[in-house]
Write a protein that holds these residues in place. Structure first.
Motif, PDB file in Angstrom:
ATOM      1  N   GLU A  98       2.574  -3.020  -7.445  1.00 41.40           N
ATOM      2  CA  GLU A  98       3.584  -1.808  -7.596  1.00 41.40           C
ATOM      3  C   GLU A  98       2.832  -0.594  -7.302  1.00 41.40           C
ATOM      4  N   SER A  99       1.484  -0.407  -7.814  1.00 40.86           N
ATOM      5  CA  SER A  99       0.881   0.841  -7.360  1.00 40.86           C
ATOM      6  C   SER A  99       0.818   0.918  -5.719  1.00 40.86           C
ATOM      7  N   ILE A 100       0.625   0.050  -5.076  1.00 34.52           N
ATOM      8  CA  ILE A 100       0.426   0.098  -3.571  1.00 34.52           C
ATOM      9  C   ILE A 100       1.820   0.465  -3.276  1.00 34.52           C
ATOM     10  N   ILE A 101       3.054  -0.049  -3.805  1.00 31.48           N
ATOM     11  CA  ILE A 101       4.529   0.168  -3.078  1.00 31.48           C
ATOM     12  C   ILE A 101       4.605   1.767  -3.489  1.00 31.48           C
ATOM     13  N   CYS A 102       4.365   2.158  -4.821  1.00 33.90           N
ATOM     14  CA  CYS A 102       4.477   3.721  -5.177  1.00 33.90           C
ATOM     15  C   CYS A 102       3.570   4.388  -4.388  1.00 33.90           C
TER      16      CYS A 102
END
Length: 304
Positions: free
Chosen positions: A17-21
């Motif tokens: 999720e952090s990478i996507i954000c």
């Protein structure tokens, strides 16, 4: 064992999720920065190359001739426009923030403390929904208030921004009632409570509104367009508009039709150079004030 797997799964999911954000924020950042970069590249490119090949990410025949052209022909007006813009930002920000802060503090009071708090709040909200229109506003400013061809014409019309006023109201409502009651018990007047308790505890929202209003005054174009005709009071945005209008007029002048193929006026590069002149102070100032933008909107957003 199951608990360890669940923990690893949660960590892995959080990482994804952090990478996507980060990817989404990166794309948005690039899309916001790209027009500014293209403007800068175009401002230091050759006008003929821009006309023949269009805009690009890298300079084509890099040159500073456009900046020399602007400074040689409009250098004095440019400096004067900078001065008018900075003076407008200074006076306008102080004036508008003072008006909104006092109004917001009054509307944030309880009914038993100030019985006109709710009517004033409704009146401010009402003006967000209904407006008299541009023509009545222009007649009111020019005929009755005398706001034409003077510095106050660039300052006074933006004295109240209702949205920012409600932001300040939310911040004042977030001030603990216990502190205000303690001040009253100690014999503090309403003015002293306002200056020593309410304002310091609402400084994040106040600084945020100050920054927003400063940007609004700096980027404003309409007040100078409607209310200013003297060249000595041109803001930077109005000067940019006039320069581009003059260049367009020259290009469409019938007397220049026969010489059009031999005359290359820096229309595109001059427009981009003036854009850089306009945005440069904001680029210098914004990184130091960025943290207040988010804080000022979120503080006090739950209450009130």
């Amino acid at each position: 064992m199951k608990k360890v797997k669940d923990t690893q799964y949660a960590v892995s999911r959080k990482t994804k999720e952090s990478i996507i954000c980060y990817v989404i924020v990166g794309i948005i950042t690039v899309s916001c920065f790209l027009p500014l970069w293209i403007s800068f590249v175009a401002s230091i490119s050759d006008e003929t190359e821009i006309i023949n090949k269009g805009f690009s990410l890298l300079p084509r025949k890099a040159t500073l001739e456009t900046y020399r052209f602007i400074l040689d022909n409009k250098g004095t007006m440019l400096l004067r426009a900078y001065g008018v813009s900075f003076l407008t930002v200074l006076l306008g920000t102080v004036y508008s923030v003072t008006v909104m802060t006092l109004f917001a503090y009054a509307t944030a009071q309880k009914k038993e403390n100030f019985r006109f708090a709710q009517p004033l709040s409704f009146f401010a909200w009402f003006t967000m929904i209904f407006s008299g229109g541009l023509l009545p506003w222009y007649i009111l400013c020019t005929k009755y208030y005398g706001l034409q061809n003077n510095i106050w014409a660039l300052v006074l019309p933006y004295g109240m921004n209702v949205f920012y006023m409600f932001v300040l109201k939310s911040n004042f409502k977030a001030v603990p009632e216990e502190l205000i009651e303690a001040g009253k018990i100690d014999g503090a007047s309403d003015a002293r409570i306002f200056f020593t308790i309410a304002l310091p505890l609402s400084k994040v929202g106040l600084v945020s509104v100050i920054l927003f209003m400063a940007l609004q005054y700096w980027n404003d174009f309409y007040l100078s367009l409607y209310l200013i005709t003297k060249t000595d009071l041109y803001t930077l945005q109005k000067l940019l508009y006039n320069m581009m209008a003059n260049v367009s007029a020259l290009l469409t002048n019938s007397t220049l039709q026969s010489a059009k193929d031999h005359i290359v006026l820096p229309t595109n590069t001059a427009r981009m150079a003036m854009t850089i002149f306009t945005v440069l102070p904001v680029l210098v100032f914004y990184p130091f004030a960025q943290k207040y933008f988010v804080k000022g909107i979120t503080v006090g957003a739950v209450k009130g």
